[in-house]
Motif scaffolding. Sequence first.
Motif: not given
Length: 524
Positions: A178-182, A222-231
Motif C-alpha cells: 500500500s505504501f508503494y502504491l501510494l 514499502g520496499f523496506g518492508i518487502k526486503m525486510a530492511l531493519f526495523p
Amino acid sequence: MSNMIISNLPVLVVLLPLAGALFCPVISYFSRRAGRLTVIAFAGTSFVLSVVQLLRITDVGKISYHFGGWEPPFGIEFSLDSLSAVLLVLISGTGFVSTIYSLPFFRGKSRFRSFGYYSVLSLLICGLLGMTSTGDVFNLYVFLEITSLSGYALIAMGGDKGVLSSFRYLMIGTIGASFYLLGIAFIYGETGTLNMYDMSGLVGPVLSSGTTMVAMAFFVVGFGIKMALFPLHGWQPAAYTNAHPGAAPLIAGVMGKVPAYAMLRFFFYVFNANTQYVERFLVVVGIMSALGMIYGSLKAIRQTDFRSMLAYSSIAQIGYVGLGIAITGYYGLMGAVIHIIGHSMMKSCLFFCSGAIRYRYGETAMERFGQIYRKMPVTCAAIVIAALSMVGVPPLAGFFSKWYLALGAANTGEYIFIFVLVISSLLNAVYFFRLFENMFMNKNVADGSKGIGAYLAVKAEKKAERDSVPFKETAATKEGYKGRLEIPPAMLFAVIVSALGIILAGLFNAQLVEILGPAIREVV
C-alpha cells in the motif's frame, strides 16, 4: 534459434513460468508426475532463454520490448540492461533448481497438494521475473502482488506455524504494498507518467516538492518492508523459518532481493541519487542498514534452530545491500549488486542444505547435528562453502561484495560503514563456526548420546517407554531416507549446483563486474 523467439525473449522469459502454473493443474489431473515435470520444463526453458538474453544484451546493449505495438511512455514496456539481465538469470536459475529440489517432498502426496504447490511456486518465479523486467512503475506493483500472494501461499504450506507466519506476512506485506502504491499515485500526480525512463526525465523539476518527498518516503517504507530492511523486518524471521522447505531456498534467497533491486532502480535510475533531496533518504537507508547488520548478526548468534539462524542472518545480509545503495558511487553500487547476486546463491544453498537435513532426519536443531558430516558429507561441504562465503573468505562470492562495499565507503569517507562491515563479518564468523563445531567436532548431542542417528534412537526408545512397550530397534531409530545417496538425487543436484555457483561467482568475479559495469556507470 529463430528470429521470432529472439525478438520476443523478454516476454517469453516471464510468461513461460506463468504458462507452467496454468498448465500444471490440468496435466496433473491425468498424471501428478507429468504436472510437476511440466513446471520444471517451463522453468528450465525460461532459464535457458534468460541466458541467451544476457548474451544478447552483452553484445547489442539495452533492450526495450513494447507490448501491443504501443510505444512508451503510453504503452507497457519491458526495459532490460546488463544488470536486470544478470538478475533474470539468477532468478530463473534458482527457480528451476528449486522445482527439481522439491520433487522428493511430494512423493506419495495427493494430486491437489502436488499441483497446488508447483503452480504457486511457478507463479512466484513469474512474479520475480516480471518485477525485474518491467519498465513501468504500476506493472511493478502488479508483479509485486503476484510475488507476494505466491509467497504467502508457499509459507502457509509449511505447516501450522507456516500458516501463522504467512498471516503475519500478509498483514505487514499488504501495508508495504500500500505504501508503494501510494508512492506511485503521488509521483504520477507530479510527472503524469508511469514509465520509468519517461519519469526520470520529468521528475527533476519536482524533486524538491513536498509531494515527491512524501512519495520517496513511501517508497523507502514499502520496499523496506518487502526486503525486510531493519526495523521493518518483523514478518521475516518466522516466514523464512516456517516456509515449505522446498520453496524456502527461493523465498529466502531471492524474494527479498528483488525489492532491493527495485529500490536501487527507483533512487538511481528514476530519481537521480546525486541530488541533495535523494541523498537525505539514502542517509536514512544507510543508518537502517548498518543497524540491521549488527542486530541481525547478534540475533543469529542466539538461535539454536538452523533455519532461524539463517533467517536472522538474512536481516544482516540485506543490510549489506542497503549499505551499498546508501554509499552510492561506482564501488558502493557494484558492492550492492554483487551482494544481491552472491547472497542469493549463498542463502539458497544453505536453505537447500537445511531442507535436506530436515528431509533425512526431521531435525533442524543445530545441537543435534553432532557428527552429521559422517552421514551427509556433500551437504556439509556445501554448508561450509556457503558459510565461508557469507563470512567473506576469498575467493568465494561473499568476499568480493564486501570488498567493493569497503572501497566505496573509503572513497566517500564513510569509515563508520567500514567498521560496521568488519564487525558484522566477525559476528557472521561466530555463529557459523558454532554451526561447524556442532557438525564436525561435537560428538554428543544435547541428551548425551552419540550423533544424530543415536539421538533418533534415544527418542524412539523414550517413546517406547512411555507406551510401556519393550524397546526394539525400528525404522524410527534409523535414517528416514533409505537411498544409496545421502539424500535423493534431485535434492543432491540442487545442493551441488548452488555450492558450485558460489565458487564460480567468486572465481569469475572480474567477468561479472565487466558485464555489470555499463549499467552501474550509467547512473554514477
